[in-house]
Design an enzyme around this catalytic site. Structure first.
Site, PDB file in Angstrom:
ATOM      1  N   TRP A 103      -8.499 -12.133  11.992  1.00  0.00           N
ATOM      2  CA  TRP A 103      -8.542 -12.667  10.556  1.00  0.00           C
ATOM      3  C   TRP A 103      -9.122 -12.484   9.723  1.00  0.00           C
ATOM      4  O   TRP A 103      -9.088 -12.735   8.469  1.00  0.00           O
ATOM      5  CB  TRP A 103      -7.676 -13.902  10.612  1.00  0.00           C
ATOM      6  N   ASP A 173     -11.194 -20.192   5.317  1.00  0.00           N
ATOM      7  CA  ASP A 173      -9.959 -20.002   6.266  1.00  0.00           C
ATOM      8  C   ASP A 173      -9.456 -20.621   7.135  1.00  0.00           C
ATOM      9  O   ASP A 173      -9.779 -20.170   8.061  1.00  0.00           O
ATOM     10  CB  ASP A 173      -9.372 -18.332   6.246  1.00  0.00           C
ATOM     11  N   LYS A 197      -0.048 -24.402  12.386  1.00  0.00           N
ATOM     12  CA  LYS A 197      -1.173 -24.487  13.528  1.00  0.00           C
ATOM     13  C   LYS A 197      -1.040 -25.662  13.750  1.00  0.00           C
ATOM     14  O   LYS A 197      -1.206 -26.404  14.823  1.00  0.00           O
ATOM     15  CB  LYS A 197      -2.513 -23.218  13.669  1.00  0.00           C
TER      16      LYS A 197
END
Ligand SMILES: *Cc1c(COP(=O)(O)O)cnc(C)c1O
Length: 362
Positions: A103, A173, A197
């Site tokens: 990511w 993030d 999530k």
């Protein structure tokens, strides 16, 4: 059919109580005779019973200071990879990024479209199995901001600390770790997270931003990529993902009822520990490659001795009601994602399946 334990990394399991509540009021929300999806985002019903409570509940849960805005942005976490540089670069030409997993890499690749990316530290040569220690960091004093990914969802590696950054805003993030434990929001310039999530359905990102960082977007920034558009219109400039915000608010309420982030943090710690303890006690039958101090509490990635056993493990675990344990294709193996909504009994069921599997095949 009853619900199963879903270990998917995202979209992930939602609390059953939240799903029940949503089902109860699905076609007749609060006696309006309509679904929450069918009403105007500008109606007082929606503003007063979804938008405002969602903001208030999240602010309370995370103890967000007064000088921070909470924005509800359509488009998921990946849109933030572009929004952050567009809004924070100002007259600077570069930004610092930590490269600690897949990511991070995606955020870096997107940022390169807008600025020079200085890699402050990277664990790429270690296969993303650790977090470089602060002595190794090379921060550029001319950077506009520092970006990092506190929890790498695919690699299963997590920062054991919040980086100490002076002078420039720290951007995180937090897609796969938000609401998983208490966190000092005042250390950050921006926290952003995709909802799917730990907060709700996909397609929604939450952005928590220090007010003094709003209003300096580059002049060519598209309207919907400008934080000021959301801040100035209470996230209602255009039609937001109303259903996702409604669901996120139900999740916030649920987390509060569970005892808030301190309690969530304790439960999450315990859940992760149960899995790592079993892995460590398995004499190498189950292997986790992450440096101990940087092991993720949310995504536990591990390997079996060979591909054949891994396939069998996936098949039999699925039959036992333990779903989506396949690791991401880039790293392989098994991945158990255990966000807030995964009950401790789900982890216990997985631990017991793993013990059993090892006994028969080990
Ligand atoms: C899932 C995830 C993303 C991507 O989220 P989208 O909503 O699909 O854009 C970004 N960063 C991290 C850390 C994630 O876990």
């Amino acid at each position: 059919m009853s619900r199963i334990y879903n270990f998917s990394a995202g979209p992930a399991m939602l609390p059953e109580a939240v799903m029940d509540k949503a089902r109860e009021e699905f076609i007749n929300w609060r006696g309006t005779g309509m679904s929450v999806m069918e009403i105007s985002h500008r109606s007082s019903d929606f503003v007063n019973h979804v938008m405002k409570p969602a903001e208030k509940n999240l602010r309370e849960l995370m103890q967000v200071p007064e000088n921070y805005k909470i924005l509800f942005v359509t488009g998921g976490a990946s849109s933030q990879f572009a929004m952050v540089p567009l809004n924070l670069l100002g007259n600077k030409k570069s930004a610092d990024y930590f490269n600690t997993g897949i990511w991070s890499q995606k955020a870096i690749n997107e940022a390169k479209r807008f600025c020079v990316v200085n890699i402050a530290a990277s664990s790429e040569i270690n296969g993303y199995t650790m977090i470089p220690s602060p002595e190794q960091w090379q921060l550029n004093p001319d950077s506009a901001y520092v970006h990092y990914t506190p929890n790498e969802t695919i690699n299963g590696v997590e920062f054991p600390m919040i980086p100490e950054i002076d002078n420039v805003p720290l951007v995180a993030d937090m897609s796969s770790s938000i609401l998983s434990q208490p966190i000092d929001v005042s250390r950050f310039g921006i926290i952003y997270a995709g909802a799917q999530k730990n907060m709700g359905p996909p397609g929604l990102a939450i952005v928590i931003i220090r007010e003094d960082l709003i209003g300096y977007a580059l002049s060519h920034t598209p309207t919907l990529y400008n934080y000021n558009t959301y801040a100035a219109h209470d996230s209602l400039y255009n039609t937001p993902n109303t259903f996702a915000i409604y669901m996120a608010n139900l999740v916030f309420t649920w987390v509060k009822e569970q005892g808030g982030l301190k309690k969530m943090g304790q439960i999450n710690q315990r859940k992760a520990q149960k899995l790592y303890e079993l892995i460590d006690a398995s004499n190498g039958f189950y292997r986790n490659n992450i440096e101990r101090i940087a092991r993720s509490r949310m995504n536990i990635v591990f390997y079996l001795p060979n591909d054949e056993l891994q396939q069998l493990f996936l098949q039999q675990s699925h039959e036992a009601g333990l779903a989506y344990l396949k690791g991401h294709k880039t790293v392989g193996g098994i991945r158990a994602s255990i966000y807030n909504a995964m009950p401790e009994e789900g982890v216990d069921a997985l631990v017991s399946f793993m013990k059993d599997f090892m006994q028969k095949r080990g």
